[in-house]
Write a protein that holds these residues in place. Structure first.
Motif, PDB file in Angstrom:
ATOM      1  N   VAL A 160       0.856  -1.184   0.000  1.00 45.22           N
ATOM      2  CA  VAL A 160       0.000   0.000   0.000  1.00 45.22           C
ATOM      3  C   VAL A 160       0.890   1.231   0.000  1.00 45.22           C
ATOM      4  CG1 VAL A 160      -1.762   1.325   1.225  1.00 45.22           C
ATOM      5  CG2 VAL A 160      -1.842  -1.175   1.260  1.00 45.22           C
ATOM      6  N   MET A 172      -2.240   0.049  -4.459  1.00 43.47           N
ATOM      7  CA  MET A 172      -2.821  -0.928  -3.542  1.00 43.47           C
ATOM      8  C   MET A 172      -2.772  -2.281  -4.244  1.00 43.47           C
ATOM      9  SD  MET A 172      -6.518  -0.936  -1.633  1.00 43.47           S
ATOM     10  CE  MET A 172      -6.031   0.269  -0.384  1.00 43.47           C
ATOM     11  N   SER A 174      -2.305  -6.394  -4.348  1.00 40.36           N
ATOM     12  CA  SER A 174      -2.519  -7.615  -3.582  1.00 40.36           C
ATOM     13  C   SER A 174      -2.086  -8.793  -4.447  1.00 40.36           C
ATOM     14  CB  SER A 174      -3.996  -7.756  -3.194  1.00 40.36           C
ATOM     15  OG  SER A 174      -4.228  -8.935  -2.460  1.00 40.36           O
ATOM     16  N   ASN A 203      -8.588  -9.256  -1.113  1.00 41.89           N
ATOM     17  CA  ASN A 203      -7.756  -8.047  -1.181  1.00 41.89           C
ATOM     18  C   ASN A 203      -6.938  -7.992   0.104  1.00 41.89           C
ATOM     19  OD1 ASN A 203      -6.570  -5.554  -1.376  1.00 41.89           O
ATOM     20  ND2 ASN A 203      -8.439  -4.452  -1.882  1.00 41.89           N
ATOM     21  N   THR A 206      -6.445  -4.635   2.227  1.00 41.95           N
ATOM     22  CA  THR A 206      -7.466  -4.071   3.108  1.00 41.95           C
ATOM     23  C   THR A 206      -8.138  -5.106   3.999  1.00 41.95           C
ATOM     24  OG1 THR A 206      -9.197  -4.343   1.416  1.00 41.95           O
ATOM     25  CG2 THR A 206      -8.001  -2.238   1.461  1.00 41.95           C
ATOM     26  N   GLN A 207      -8.110  -6.365   3.600  1.00 41.38           N
ATOM     27  CA  GLN A 207      -8.822  -7.391   4.349  1.00 41.38           C
ATOM     28  C   GLN A 207      -7.913  -8.463   4.945  1.00 41.38           C
ATOM     29  OE1 GLN A 207     -11.640  -8.059   0.923  1.00 41.38           O
ATOM     30  NE2 GLN A 207     -13.140  -8.100   2.582  1.00 41.38           N
ATOM     31  N   SER A 296     -12.499   1.296  10.722  1.00 44.03           N
ATOM     32  CA  SER A 296     -12.520   1.011   9.291  1.00 44.03           C
ATOM     33  C   SER A 296     -12.811   2.297   8.525  1.00 44.03           C
ATOM     34  CB  SER A 296     -13.587  -0.036   8.961  1.00 44.03           C
ATOM     35  OG  SER A 296     -13.658  -0.253   7.566  1.00 44.03           O
ATOM     36  N   LEU A 299     -13.586   3.663   2.666  1.00 47.10           N
ATOM     37  CA  LEU A 299     -12.781   3.651   1.449  1.00 47.10           C
ATOM     38  C   LEU A 299     -13.581   3.232   0.221  1.00 47.10           C
ATOM     39  CD1 LEU A 299      -9.770   4.285   0.925  1.00 47.10           C
ATOM     40  CD2 LEU A 299      -9.303   1.841   1.130  1.00 47.10           C
ATOM     41  N   VAL A 303     -12.966  -2.983   4.218  1.00 47.35           N
ATOM     42  CA  VAL A 303     -11.729  -2.874   4.987  1.00 47.35           C
ATOM     43  C   VAL A 303     -11.937  -3.591   6.317  1.00 47.35           C
ATOM     44  CG1 VAL A 303     -10.099  -1.324   6.135  1.00 47.35           C
ATOM     45  CG2 VAL A 303     -11.123  -0.649   3.947  1.00 47.35           C
ATOM     46  N   SER A 332      -4.335  -4.938   9.081  1.00 48.15           N
ATOM     47  CA  SER A 332      -4.201  -4.987   7.625  1.00 48.15           C
ATOM     48  C   SER A 332      -3.039  -4.098   7.196  1.00 48.15           C
ATOM     49  CB  SER A 332      -5.494  -4.495   6.960  1.00 48.15           C
ATOM     50  OG  SER A 332      -5.597  -3.079   7.069  1.00 48.15           O
ATOM     51  N   LEU A 334      -3.173  -1.788   5.013  1.00 48.11           N
ATOM     52  CA  LEU A 334      -3.698  -0.426   4.924  1.00 48.11           C
ATOM     53  C   LEU A 334      -3.582   0.283   6.266  1.00 48.11           C
ATOM     54  CD1 LEU A 334      -5.240   1.908   3.538  1.00 48.11           C
ATOM     55  CD2 LEU A 334      -7.367   0.779   4.249  1.00 48.11           C
ATOM     56  N   HIS A 335      -3.934  -0.391   7.342  1.00 49.27           N
ATOM     57  CA  HIS A 335      -3.856   0.239   8.660  1.00 49.27           C
ATOM     58  C   HIS A 335      -2.422   0.594   9.031  1.00 49.27           C
ATOM     59  CE1 HIS A 335      -8.008  -1.292   9.268  1.00 49.27           C
ATOM     60  NE2 HIS A 335      -8.095  -0.244  10.046  1.00 49.27           N
TER      61      HIS A 335
END
Length: 474
Positions: A160, A172, A174, A203, A206-207, A296, A299, A303, A332, A334-335
């Motif tokens: 990310v 982003m 994956s 994904n 994000t997941q 979350s 987005l 997520v 994740s 993203l976080h």
């Protein structure tokens, strides 16, 4: 007899009232969600007569478009080789399998079926014109996305990249990816769903749910500096382990005398375990919440919120391990990118977003993303101290593989253990979170490679490649 008829009448009346209330609930509370549900066949039927809008990257590259073959439209996705680099983010549209990703989240806009389109649609019907939906312009950069995906070399993982100043998602990726153009082919859907090992439909950015390992120390560190009576120059001795509740928790090595900056740079688990215990569960959880770890962001695509130890699991040994990214903590990529963005942006996390603009087919802008703060994670002073530790990691600590000539890079490596009783030899996840240039950050990158080894050896070079590509366009 009359009593029985009366009871039957009351029963029918009650059933009728319950039915009315339930239908009202569906219309008022669930109507929007059901109308936009990926498996809604009525939406699919409408789509057959509409030219679905095009999805572009930030530079105008077409990522998804509808091409007409006779009287039938076919959705075509950007590919590189035999995969679609944006497969899990852009998603897909299928008559048989519904839709996913941004294709699902912005289905109404792409089909021109929002409330604001009602008049236009009536005019199109009167004039017998084929309706056309609106276009999306994303924040994603195709070149950067492809570099990120290629750098993963097909290994399970994610990258990310964010602009910390705006929250715009630049890449982003994956892995493994797949070719969204083949979704409707016989056997492909079954393969994608049954591939439990690769899970290409997931994904991971994000997941994915991963123990963060030592990249968690930038978050724990912020909590320690804010809540524990400790100064960056205060030292303690690391013998290579820490004993908590009678249990010995081994470090990666004995680091000797360390202060906050050195502990972050050389990734000393002992330091963060000891200071994390002083922070306590309340302080640890509060800090994680301030960094948005358990939240979350909106987005558009799903997520997964991060999770921490709960209830009876909140022991002292669990807190010690959680403080350096082990234990029950799961996050994740993203976080972790957002956590890095907080440090890069003086403690403020900007609201992340993927859709930059919604445009009409003629190019007029209908909606533009608003740049706004999401959370205040920490103070500018604390963000600066953590940056110094992250600079140390790249200049002389565990993250030297992220160094870019002529650019000051701040970063943090992570090696997250995955060993279990069933699999005591499972390799660790490889992590890196960093940003550059450190003085005026333009890009934040988070990388995870599943069960690939140390963060220094595997994730760090990938992050370096992505950061360099973001900073130098050619």
């Amino acid at each position: 007899m009359k009593q029985n008829i009366k009871k039957l009448g009351y029963a029918l009346l009650s059933t009728f009232i319950i039915l009315i209330l339930y239908l009202t609930y569906l219309m008022v509370q669930q109507g929007e969600a059901l109308a936009n549900h990926p498996q809604n066949r009525r939406l699919a039927a409408k789509e057959a007569a509409i030219i679905r809008g095009t999805i572009y990257d930030r530079n105008g590259v077409k990522l998804a478009e509808t091409r007409w073959l006779g009287d039938h439209g076919q959705r075509v996705y950007f590919t590189a080789g035999n995969v679609a680099p944006f497969a899990q983010v852009v998603g897909y549209v299928s008559e048989k399998y519904g839709s996913s990703g941004l294709e699902a989240a912005y289905g109404k806009q792409l089909l021109g079926l929002t409330d604001a389109d009602a008049v236009k649609n009536i005019i199109d019907k009167i004039l017998n014109r084929t309706p056309r939906g609106h276009d999306l312009v994303l924040t994603l950069d195709t070149r950067l996305q492809m570099i990120a995906l290629q750098a993963l070399h097909g290994h399970r993982g994610a990258v990310v990249a964010l602009d910390p100043n705006t929250g715009a998602v630049l890449a982003m990726a994956s892995s493994p990816a797949y070719d969204t153009n083949t979704i409707g082919n016989p056997g492909v859907w079954t393969y994608l769903n049954n591939n439990q090992n690769g899970a290409p439909l997931l994904n991971r950015a994000t997941q994915g749910a991963y123990p963060p390992g030592s990249v968690m120390k930038i978050i724990t560190g912020a909590g320690i500096l804010a809540n524990v009576q400790v100064q960056p120059g205060d030292t303690l001795s690391c013998p290579g382990y820490v004993v908590v509740d009678g249990s010995k928790i081994a470090d990666n090595r004995a680091h000797g005398t360390v202060n906050f900056i050195k502990a972050l740079a050389v990734s000393c688990n002992t330091y963060f375990a000891r200071e994390g215990l002083k922070l306590g569960w309340d302080g640890f959880i509060d800090t994680a919440n301030k960094f948005g770890l358990t939240k979350s962001p909106d987005l558009g695509i799903p997520v997964r919120s991060g999770t921490l130890a709960t209830g009876e699991r909140r022991t002292q040994s669990q807190l010690a391990e959680s403080s350096f990214g082990q234990g029950d903590t799961l996050v994740s990529p993203l976080h972790m990118a957002l956590a890095g963005a907080a440090i890069a942006n003086n403690g403020v996390i900007m609201k992340p977003y993927l859709v930059q603009e919604i445009r009409t087919a003629s190019g007029s802008t209908l909606q533009r993303a608003e740049v706004s703060p999401w959370l205040t994670a920490t103070s500018p002073q604390i963000a600066n101290i953590i940056t110094q530790g992250m600079l140390g990691a790249v200049e002389w600590g565990t993250g030297t593989g992220a160094a870019i000539r002529g650019v000051r890079v701040a970063g943090k490596t992570g090696t997250a253990e995955t060993k279990t009783a069933r699999d005591p030899h499972s390799p660790p996840h490889s992590w890196f979170v960093g940003f550059a240039p450190a003085d005026h950050p333009k890009v934040v990158v988070a990388v995870i490679v599943e069960k690939a080894g140390s963060g220094a050896a595997v994730a760090t070079p990938i992050a370096r490649e992505v950061m360099a590509a973001a900073l130098f366009e050619h």
